[in-house]
Write a protein that holds these residues in place. Structure first.
Motif, PDB file in Angstrom:
ATOM      1  N   ALA A  61       0.863  -1.190   0.000  1.00 48.14           N
ATOM      2  CA  ALA A  61       0.000   0.000   0.000  1.00 48.14           C
ATOM      3  C   ALA A  61       0.891   1.228   0.000  1.00 48.14           C
ATOM      4  CB  ALA A  61      -0.906   0.000   1.226  1.00 48.14           C
ATOM      5  N   LEU A  62       0.327   2.330  -0.462  1.00 43.94           N
ATOM      6  CA  LEU A  62       1.047   3.596  -0.388  1.00 43.94           C
ATOM      7  C   LEU A  62       0.068   4.722  -0.110  1.00 43.94           C
ATOM      8  CD1 LEU A  62       0.516   5.287  -3.248  1.00 43.94           C
ATOM      9  CD2 LEU A  62       2.198   3.707  -4.099  1.00 43.94           C
ATOM     10  N   VAL A  63       0.605   5.807   0.428  1.00 44.26           N
ATOM     11  CA  VAL A  63      -0.163   7.031   0.636  1.00 44.26           C
ATOM     12  C   VAL A  63       0.304   8.007  -0.432  1.00 44.26           C
ATOM     13  CG1 VAL A  63      -0.657   8.963   2.177  1.00 44.26           C
ATOM     14  CG2 VAL A  63      -0.445   6.640   3.110  1.00 44.26           C
ATOM     15  N   LEU A  64      -0.653   8.514  -1.200  1.00 45.09           N
ATOM     16  CA  LEU A  64      -0.374   9.406  -2.315  1.00 45.09           C
ATOM     17  C   LEU A  64      -1.062  10.746  -2.088  1.00 45.09           C
ATOM     18  CD1 LEU A  64       0.792   9.556  -5.277  1.00 45.09           C
ATOM     19  CD2 LEU A  64      -1.519   8.923  -6.023  1.00 45.09           C
ATOM     20  N   ASP A  65      -0.296  11.826  -2.204  1.00 38.62           N
ATOM     21  CA  ASP A  65      -0.836  13.186  -2.173  1.00 38.62           C
ATOM     22  C   ASP A  65      -0.985  13.604  -3.629  1.00 38.62           C
ATOM     23  OD1 ASP A  65      -1.457  15.855  -1.826  1.00 38.62           O
ATOM     24  OD2 ASP A  65       0.273  16.298  -0.557  1.00 38.62           O
ATOM     25  N   SER A  66      -2.232  13.826  -4.073  1.00 44.79           N
ATOM     26  CA  SER A  66      -2.465  14.064  -5.492  1.00 44.79           C
ATOM     27  C   SER A  66      -3.486  15.168  -5.731  1.00 44.79           C
ATOM     28  CB  SER A  66      -2.965  12.774  -6.155  1.00 44.79           C
ATOM     29  OG  SER A  66      -3.216  12.977  -7.524  1.00 44.79           O
ATOM     30  N   GLU A  67      -3.306  15.870  -6.834  1.00 46.20           N
ATOM     31  CA  GLU A  67      -4.261  16.883  -7.294  1.00 46.20           C
ATOM     32  C   GLU A  67      -5.430  16.229  -8.030  1.00 46.20           C
ATOM     33  OE1 GLU A  67      -4.031  20.255  -6.835  1.00 46.20           O
ATOM     34  OE2 GLU A  67      -2.175  20.038  -5.692  1.00 46.20           O
ATOM     35  N   LEU A  68      -5.304  14.950  -8.372  1.00 47.49           N
ATOM     36  CA  LEU A  68      -6.335  14.262  -9.145  1.00 47.49           C
ATOM     37  C   LEU A  68      -7.586  14.009  -8.316  1.00 47.49           C
ATOM     38  CD1 LEU A  68      -4.154  11.608 -11.019  1.00 47.49           C
ATOM     39  CD2 LEU A  68      -5.024  13.781 -11.917  1.00 47.49           C
ATOM     40  N   SER A  69      -8.744  14.111  -8.954  1.00 49.75           N
ATOM     41  CA  SER A  69     -10.006  13.731  -8.320  1.00 49.75           C
ATOM     42  C   SER A  69     -10.053  12.210  -8.219  1.00 49.75           C
ATOM     43  CB  SER A  69     -11.178  14.222  -9.164  1.00 49.75           C
ATOM     44  OG  SER A  69     -11.221  13.502 -10.388  1.00 49.75           O
ATOM     45  N   PRO A  70     -10.925  11.654  -7.384  1.00 47.56           N
ATOM     46  CA  PRO A  70     -11.017  10.188  -7.317  1.00 47.56           C
ATOM     47  C   PRO A  70     -11.251   9.520  -8.675  1.00 47.56           C
ATOM     48  CG  PRO A  70     -12.072  11.134  -5.398  1.00 47.56           C
ATOM     49  CD  PRO A  70     -11.730  12.290  -6.315  1.00 47.56           C
ATOM     50  N   PRO A  71     -12.178   9.981  -9.516  1.00 48.57           N
ATOM     51  CA  PRO A  71     -12.336   9.313 -10.816  1.00 48.57           C
ATOM     52  C   PRO A  71     -11.100   9.449 -11.711  1.00 48.57           C
ATOM     53  CG  PRO A  71     -14.279  10.638 -10.326  1.00 48.57           C
ATOM     54  CD  PRO A  71     -13.243  10.982  -9.304  1.00 48.57           C
ATOM     55  N   ALA A  72     -10.437  10.596 -11.666  1.00 52.35           N
ATOM     56  CA  ALA A  72      -9.237  10.782 -12.476  1.00 52.35           C
ATOM     57  C   ALA A  72      -8.110   9.875 -11.989  1.00 52.35           C
ATOM     58  CB  ALA A  72      -8.793  12.243 -12.459  1.00 52.35           C
ATOM     59  N   LEU A  73      -7.957   9.736 -10.674  1.00 55.47           N
ATOM     60  CA  LEU A  73      -6.927   8.833 -10.154  1.00 55.47           C
ATOM     61  C   LEU A  73      -7.257   7.394 -10.519  1.00 55.47           C
ATOM     62  CD1 LEU A  73      -4.318   8.276  -8.645  1.00 55.47           C
ATOM     63  CD2 LEU A  73      -5.649   8.212  -6.525  1.00 55.47           C
ATOM     64  N   LEU A  74      -8.517   7.000 -10.399  1.00 54.13           N
ATOM     65  CA  LEU A  74      -8.894   5.642 -10.774  1.00 54.13           C
ATOM     66  C   LEU A  74      -8.553   5.381 -12.246  1.00 54.13           C
ATOM     67  CD1 LEU A  74     -10.199   2.923 -10.060  1.00 54.13           C
ATOM     68  CD2 LEU A  74     -12.378   3.907 -10.813  1.00 54.13           C
ATOM     69  N   ALA A  75      -8.864   6.325 -13.113  1.00 53.97           N
ATOM     70  CA  ALA A  75      -8.539   6.158 -14.534  1.00 53.97           C
ATOM     71  C   ALA A  75      -7.034   6.007 -14.735  1.00 53.97           C
ATOM     72  CB  ALA A  75      -9.075   7.347 -15.339  1.00 53.97           C
ATOM     73  N   ALA A  76      -6.237   6.788 -14.013  1.00 57.79           N
ATOM     74  CA  ALA A  76      -4.776   6.697 -14.111  1.00 57.79           C
ATOM     75  C   ALA A  76      -4.282   5.341 -13.611  1.00 57.79           C
ATOM     76  CB  ALA A  76      -4.127   7.835 -13.329  1.00 57.79           C
ATOM     77  N   LEU A  77      -4.863   4.845 -12.517  1.00 53.67           N
ATOM     78  CA  LEU A  77      -4.463   3.537 -11.983  1.00 53.67           C
ATOM     79  C   LEU A  77      -4.813   2.427 -12.969  1.00 53.67           C
ATOM     80  CD1 LEU A  77      -5.571   3.918  -8.243  1.00 53.67           C
ATOM     81  CD2 LEU A  77      -3.252   4.072  -9.168  1.00 53.67           C
ATOM     82  N   LYS A  78      -6.001   2.488 -13.565  1.00 51.90           N
ATOM     83  CA  LYS A  78      -6.414   1.457 -14.526  1.00 51.90           C
ATOM     84  C   LYS A  78      -5.524   1.496 -15.770  1.00 51.90           C
ATOM     85  CE  LYS A  78      -9.203  -0.078 -11.696  1.00 51.90           C
ATOM     86  NZ  LYS A  78      -8.669  -1.184 -10.895  1.00 51.90           N
ATOM     87  N   ARG A  79      -5.127   2.688 -16.203  1.00 52.50           N
ATOM     88  CA  ARG A  79      -4.212   2.826 -17.335  1.00 52.50           C
ATOM     89  C   ARG A  79      -2.858   2.187 -16.993  1.00 52.50           C
ATOM     90  NH1 ARG A  79      -5.000   7.808 -17.923  1.00 52.50           N
ATOM     91  NH2 ARG A  79      -3.232   8.566 -16.727  1.00 52.50           N
ATOM     92  N   PHE A 125     -12.424  -3.760   1.683  1.00 52.22           N
ATOM     93  CA  PHE A 125     -11.122  -3.666   2.351  1.00 52.22           C
ATOM     94  C   PHE A 125     -11.155  -4.119   3.800  1.00 52.22           C
ATOM     95  CE2 PHE A 125     -12.393   0.319   4.302  1.00 52.22           C
ATOM     96  CZ  PHE A 125     -11.526   0.501   5.359  1.00 52.22           C
ATOM     97  N   ARG A 126     -12.271  -3.968   4.482  1.00 56.22           N
ATOM     98  CA  ARG A 126     -12.364  -4.336   5.906  1.00 56.22           C
ATOM     99  C   ARG A 126     -12.221  -5.836   6.128  1.00 56.22           C
ATOM    100  NH1 ARG A 126     -16.212  -1.445   4.131  1.00 56.22           N
ATOM    101  NH2 ARG A 126     -16.398   0.752   4.674  1.00 56.22           N
ATOM    102  N   ARG A 127     -12.449  -6.627   5.080  1.00 61.15           N
ATOM    103  CA  ARG A 127     -12.394  -8.089   5.182  1.00 61.15           C
ATOM    104  C   ARG A 127     -11.127  -8.667   4.558  1.00 61.15           C
ATOM    105  NH1 ARG A 127     -17.631  -6.679   4.576  1.00 61.15           N
ATOM    106  NH2 ARG A 127     -17.700  -6.671   2.315  1.00 61.15           N
ATOM    107  N   ARG A 128     -10.164  -7.830   4.224  1.00 62.08           N
ATOM    108  CA  ARG A 128      -8.982  -8.289   3.512  1.00 62.08           C
ATOM    109  C   ARG A 128      -7.701  -7.963   4.275  1.00 62.08           C
ATOM    110  NH1 ARG A 128     -10.723  -6.693  -2.688  1.00 62.08           N
ATOM    111  NH2 ARG A 128     -12.301  -8.329  -2.860  1.00 62.08           N
ATOM    112  N   ALA A 129      -7.154  -8.972   4.901  1.00 61.24           N
ATOM    113  CA  ALA A 129      -5.904  -8.780   5.640  1.00 61.24           C
ATOM    114  C   ALA A 129      -4.779  -8.356   4.707  1.00 61.24           C
ATOM    115  CB  ALA A 129      -5.524 -10.060   6.387  1.00 61.24           C
ATOM    116  N   PHE A 130      -4.813  -8.795   3.449  1.00 63.08           N
ATOM    117  CA  PHE A 130      -3.749  -8.433   2.511  1.00 63.08           C
ATOM    118  C   PHE A 130      -3.809  -6.953   2.124  1.00 63.08           C
ATOM    119  CE2 PHE A 130      -7.180 -10.104  -0.173  1.00 63.08           C
ATOM    120  CZ  PHE A 130      -7.314  -9.114  -1.135  1.00 63.08           C
ATOM    121  N   VAL A 131      -4.894  -6.273   2.433  1.00 58.94           N
ATOM    122  CA  VAL A 131      -4.985  -4.819   2.276  1.00 58.94           C
ATOM    123  C   VAL A 131      -4.685  -4.138   3.612  1.00 58.94           C
ATOM    124  CG1 VAL A 131      -6.542  -2.876   1.809  1.00 58.94           C
ATOM    125  CG2 VAL A 131      -6.624  -4.920   0.368  1.00 58.94           C
TER     126      VAL A 131
END
Length: 166
Positions: A61-79, A125-131
């Motif tokens: 996991a990582l903590v990211l400080d970003s200017e992107l909105s949630p949908p924009a970040l999701l699109a970037a992650l999927k890309r 996420f609450r049910r996933r120890a790997f997260v």
């Protein structure tokens, strides 16, 4: 205005350039800096296969400080997932890279349906120890806006010893 995001990463397939799943996750954590400033990176942990997946996973996991909105970040992650070779296919199957937004500093977010849209906090996420285990290493005090529990509390609830049924 920037936001903080808790992003989970996982892999259980080799990549031609980055090698074993652990190398894939480490490389992806570096590449996500293109979307903002990575403030914290968890250790990479090994976890058991889940669902249709056949191989063990490497998770982080990582903590990211970003200017992107949630949908924009999701699109970037999927890309990024596609660039690493992820193909749409069987749910919970083997994959080179999986990136999910788990929490963000803006609280809850919903766009579209639970199955096709973006939902923050991540519904499982609450049910996933790997997260939760990697998240615990870098963001133990972050709160789930729905339950009010911190990552540390959610992890403790998930992993506490329970008596065997009689």
């Amino acid at each position: 205005m920037s936001s903080l995001y808790l992003v989970a990463l996982g892999s259980n397939r080799r990549h031609a350039l980055y090698g074993a799943p652990e190398g894939v996750v480490r490389a992806a954590m570096e590449e996500l800096a293109a979307f903002g400033t990575v403030l914290a990176r968890s250790p990479v942990i090994a976890s058991a296969a889940m669902g249709a997946a056949q191989r063990r996973f490497a998770n982080a996991a990582l903590v990211l400080d970003s200017e992107l909105s949630p949908p924009a970040l999701l699109a970037a992650l999927k890309r990024t997932e596609r660039e690493y070779g992820r193909r749409r296919g069987q749910r919970w199957g083997d994959r080179v890279l999986d990136c999910d937004i788990i929490l963000w500093s803006g609280g809850a977010w919903r766009s579209g349906s639970r199955s096709t849209g973006l939902v923050i906090p991540h519904p499982e996420f609450r049910r996933r120890a790997f997260v939760l285990a990697p998240a615990l290493a870098i963001a133990p005090a972050w709160r789930d806006p729905e339950s009010g529990l911190t990552i540390a509390q959610a992890h403790a609830r998930l992993t506490r010893c329970r008596p065997l049924p009689r």
